[in-house]
Design a protein around this motif. Structure first.
Motif, mmCIF file in Angstrom:
data_model
loop_
_atom_site.group_PDB
_atom_site.id
_atom_site.type_symbol
_atom_site.label_atom_id
_atom_site.label_comp_id
_atom_site.label_asym_id
_atom_site.label_seq_id
_atom_site.Cartn_x
_atom_site.Cartn_y
_atom_site.Cartn_z
ATOM 1 N N GLY A 232 -32.821 14.881 -5.620
ATOM 2 C CA GLY A 232 -31.986 14.038 -6.468
ATOM 3 C C GLY A 232 -31.452 12.828 -5.734
ATOM 4 O O GLY A 232 -31.456 11.705 -6.261
ATOM 5 N N LEU A 233 -30.980 13.034 -4.507
ATOM 6 C CA LEU A 233 -30.505 11.911 -3.705
ATOM 7 C C LEU A 233 -31.629 10.919 -3.434
ATOM 8 O O LEU A 233 -31.451 9.701 -3.543
ATOM 9 N N GLU A 234 -32.796 11.443 -3.082
ATOM 10 C CA GLU A 234 -33.954 10.590 -2.815
ATOM 11 C C GLU A 234 -34.327 9.795 -4.061
ATOM 12 O O GLU A 234 -34.652 8.604 -3.978
ATOM 13 N N LEU A 235 -34.272 10.442 -5.218
ATOM 14 C CA LEU A 235 -34.597 9.789 -6.488
ATOM 15 C C LEU A 235 -33.672 8.597 -6.743
ATOM 16 O O LEU A 235 -34.081 7.603 -7.342
ATOM 17 N N GLN A 236 -32.435 8.721 -6.279
ATOM 18 C CA GLN A 236 -31.430 7.686 -6.505
ATOM 19 C C GLN A 236 -31.301 6.716 -5.319
ATOM 20 O O GLN A 236 -30.347 5.950 -5.245
ATOM 21 N N ASN A 237 -32.277 6.797 -4.406
ATOM 22 C CA ASN A 237 -32.272 5.937 -3.215
ATOM 23 C C ASN A 237 -31.000 6.116 -2.397
ATOM 24 O O ASN A 237 -30.417 5.155 -1.888
#
Length: 288
Positions: A232-237
């Motif tokens: 999720g964090l990666e998805l949101q940069n």
């Protein structure tokens, strides 16, 4: 250039992971995480493929595995498993066969008919399907097979997902890490751009633990919310705060047989947790 396997061996016993998976491959091309049982299944086979993919290693005798997935996805197969089979075949380069199975998936998951596969069983997570789970897997399968839903289907899916929105997160009775990620992934994959969610920050555990939890401000951390929160964090940069702690958390979950369990407490290895462990480490090492 250091190979992916060599890089991972600096943090976990990656060679043991590969042995753990290979010892559980059967003659039909499928996998079963309980090595003594000849009960190969789509779920374990899918995660075996995903583990090899993280390490950039070719799946052994992949033609057999493709055939196994194609033959295993039948009318009685749950929607999540059909979606896994489709994605697995696509990863192995058999997109034409994956596309053939989309017709079967749409018999179980058809937003235009209000059919979102809830209650059809075969949950990948919790035994009974959560509302957003089948949507997440169906969207992944469509994407892997190169299928582009039309605007009407996308809007029906969006409306369904938004029915579980709670603030900037998603859930049924309360927001959870798993469903928040599944919702955000599905929306973004379909071309929507929902606002960033702070949920993944709220479930991060630093201190003596590391890892992430399913709901905010709770303990102990588990592997599945750690996997979804990092994604999720990666998805949101965005990046995790205490990366070293999370790497340490993942490392503690490896069992002597090479596989991974879901919690710091004792537990058995399985392919699902093993994939989540190496995939989580893959994200963390990009930030380290």
């Amino acid at each position: 250039m250091v190979s992916k396997l060599a890089l991972f061996n600096r943090y976990i016993n990656a060679d043991a992971v590969i042995r753990y998976v290979e010892e559980r491959r059967h003659e039909d091309g499928g996998y079963c995480f309980v090595s003594v049982l000849d009960e190969t299944n789509i779920n374990d086979t899918y995660y075996a493929i995903k583990i090899y993919k993280v390490f950039d290693i070719e799946v052994p005798e992949k033609e057999k595995t493709i055939e196994f997935l194609y033959n295993s996805a039948q009318l009685q197969t749950a929607a999540v498993a059909v979606a896994m089979a489709i994605e697995g075949m696509a990863i192995l380069g058999a997109r034409d066969l994956a596309q053939e199975k989309l017709e079967l998936l749409f018999q179980k998951y058809n937003p235009l008919e209000g059919k979102f596969a809830v209650g059809l069983g075969g949950s990948e997570e919790f035994g009974t399907a959560t509302p957003l789970e089948a949507t997440y897997w169906a969207v992944k399968a469509m994407s892997a097979a190169g299928y582009h839903p039309d605007d009407e289907m996308k809007e029906r899916i969006r409306e369904f997902i938004m029915g579980y929105k709670m603030g900037d997160s998603y859930g049924v009775t309360h927001p959870t890490t798993t469903m928040t990620y599944q919702a955000l992934y599905s929306l973004r994959n379909l071309g929507y751009r929902p606002p960033k969610s702070e949920h993944f920050r709220k479930v991060e555990v630093c201190g003596d633990w590391g890892g992430f939890t399913e709901v905010p401000y709770s303990l102990p951390p588990y592997l599945e919310p750690t996997f979804y929160a990092l994604r999720g964090l990666e998805l949101q940069n965005q990046r995790a705060t205490c990366i070293r702690k999370h790497i340490s958390f993942v490392r503690t979950l490896q069992n002597p047989n090479g596989g991974f369990r879901r919690s710091i407490e004792l537990g058995i290895s399985n392919f699902q947790n093993t994939y989540r462990a190496v995939a989580s480490l893959d994200v963390l090492l990009k930030w380290y």
